[in-house]
Scaffold this active site. Structure first.
Site: not given
Lengths: 77, 227
Positions: B86, B201, B203
């Site tokens: 990002c 994302h 994560e």
């Protein structure tokens, strides 16, 4: 002191989506003569002295992203 | 092996990244402040998402010129793993580690949803385990990846397209493109394949209780390369 104005704008080949929105809004207000609005930014530098090559270096290294943006430099009277 | 999770003023996915790596991936990870000039003792770098420096000037522009990034460039040149997610992806393009740029979403809207991704490159550390369509969250306002035609061709020729936005069947349909990115590109690699930038994302997708675990297939690169 010298005042230098750097104008940074998206390259013409790129869609300026914010500019497109403004264009549509101007048309909505019946400013039908407007074909296109493009939005850029102004960076005004107050400088001890002016050296064109150094201001160009500032543009290349930080103020503009040469991948997506063009810039022009104006020295204000 | 240890992963450096970089922190800049305005990073906001740094904690997500650290805890995903530590808790879910079993990888050692520590924060590294942007003013540092050393990555000694680290084996890999995670540049997290956020709004570094308030997105002033351009997204990632100021972060890309902070002291730690010179070290990240040396790290990347050594072939070590670097991932930018990002705002981290924006920082990597701004730093010149990855080609192209990320600009405002075509429809002007911030998009926050879960999308589907397919890997194009199959051989890099980051993509070699991706054997299916992934469900991964996105959350960005300036995620439209752009580059000129020559750059796109060069990336395709060198197998640098990491991920595309796809429909549930794995097809890169225009309707699956959340932000107007050129050729549905969601993530790219450098020519060596050790540096990955992506808008989605991973994560945020490593723990079942949070909804998705497909991010593990990407972040497992840390386990394999650093083991």
């Amino acid at each position: 002191m010298v005042t230098v104005r750097v104008l940074v704008s998206l390259k013409p080949s790129l869609l300026d989506s914010a500019g497109r929105t403004v264009t549509n809004s101007l048309k909505g207000l019946h400013f039908d003569e407007v074909h296109n609005a493009r939005i850029g930014k102004t960076i005004t530098l107050t400088m001890e002295s002016y050296d064109e090559d150094r201001v160009k270096a500032m543009c290349e290294k930080l103020l503009a992203n040469p991948v997506i943006e063009d810039y022009t430099i104006e020295v204000l009277p | 092996m240890r992963v450096a999770v970089l922190q800049f003023p305005g990073s906001n996915c740094d904690q997500d990244a650290l805890w995903s790596l530590r808790d879910d991936m079993g990888v050692q990870a520590e924060y590294v402040w942007h003013e540092g000039d050393s990555l000694a003792g680290f084996d890999a770098v995670f540049v997290p998402g956020g709004f570094t420096y308030g997105d002033y000037l351009r997204c990632g522009a100021i972060a890309a010129r902070s002291p730690i990034m010179a070290e990240v460039k040396r790290f990347a040149a050594d072939g070590r793993l670097v991932i930018g997610v990002c705002n981290g992806f924006q920082t990597l393009t701004e730093s010149g580690l990855l080609p192209g740029a990320l600009v405002r979403n075509e429809e002007q809207k911030f998009v926050c949803t879960t999308i589907q991704l397919a890997a194009v490159n199959k051989t890099s550390a980051w993509t070699s385990q991706v054997n299916k369509v992934l469900n991964i969250p996105i959350a960005h306002g300036e995620g439209r990846y752009i580059c000129d035609d020559d750059t796109l061709k060069s990336m395709q020729d060198h197998d640098q397209i990491a991920f595309l936005y796809v429909d549930p069947h794995g097809e890169p349909k225009e309707s699956a493109n959340p932000n107007g990115s050129v050729a549905n590109i969601a993530g790219i690699l450098n020519a060596q394949g050790n540096v990955l930038g992506m808008m989605p994302h991973p994560e945020r997708a490593t723990k079942q209780i949070l909804g998705e675990i497909d991010g593990q297939l990407i972040l497992s690169a840390f386990q394999r390369v650093l083991a």
